[in-house]
Design a protein around this motif. Structure first.
Motif, short mmCIF file in Angstrom:
data_model
loop_
_atom_site.label_atom_id
_atom_site.label_comp_id
_atom_site.label_asym_id
_atom_site.label_seq_id
_atom_site.Cartn_x
_atom_site.Cartn_y
_atom_site.Cartn_z
N UNK A 41 -4.07 -13.24 2.55
CA UNK A 41 -3.61 -12.03 3.53
C UNK A 41 -2.13 -11.47 2.87
N UNK A 42 -1.25 -12.20 2.66
CA UNK A 42 -0.03 -11.59 2.58
C UNK A 42 0.20 -11.38 1.01
N UNK A 43 -0.40 -12.08 0.07
CA UNK A 43 -0.24 -12.16 -1.38
C UNK A 43 -1.08 -11.47 -2.31
N UNK A 44 -2.36 -11.94 -2.00
CA UNK A 44 -3.47 -11.51 -2.82
C UNK A 44 -4.23 -10.20 -2.40
N UNK A 45 -3.96 -9.81 -0.89
CA UNK A 45 -4.78 -8.81 -0.56
C UNK A 45 -3.95 -7.51 -0.35
N UNK A 51 8.36 -9.53 -5.06
CA UNK A 51 8.20 -10.68 -4.29
C UNK A 51 6.85 -11.33 -4.27
N UNK A 52 5.80 -10.53 -4.58
CA UNK A 52 4.61 -11.35 -4.75
C UNK A 52 4.58 -12.17 -6.24
N UNK A 53 5.08 -11.46 -7.18
CA UNK A 53 5.35 -12.18 -8.58
C UNK A 53 6.12 -13.53 -8.36
N UNK A 54 7.13 -13.47 -7.67
CA UNK A 54 8.08 -14.61 -7.71
C UNK A 54 7.40 -15.63 -6.63
N UNK A 55 6.87 -15.29 -5.77
CA UNK A 55 5.90 -16.30 -5.13
C UNK A 55 4.95 -16.93 -5.77
#
Length: 63
Positions: A41-45, A51-55
């Motif tokens: 939900x939080x990253x892929x959606x 921040x998504x890339x770093x995660x």
């Protein structure tokens, strides 16, 4: 007879270490599957951000 006892003792230590490693792996897998729904939900959606890339980079390095 003493060498047989030392071999048995060494095998018991190795077996204990294997149990500890398996327990640790089970804990990591449990945590991964427990948080997988939130990750989706939080990253892929959502759209990509820094921040998504770093995660994703940290997740790939650590797992």
């Amino acid at each position: 007879m003493s060498s047989l006892q030392s071999v048995v003792a060494s095998l018991q230590v190795l077996q204990s270490q294997n149990y500890i490693i398996i327990a640790g792996m089970a804990g990591v897998c449990y945590d991964y599957f427990l948080t997988l729904g939130r990750e989706v939900n939080l990253i892929w959606g959502k759209s990509w951000s820094i921040m998504s890339t770093l995660y994703v980079v940290v997740r790939l390095i650590c797992f």
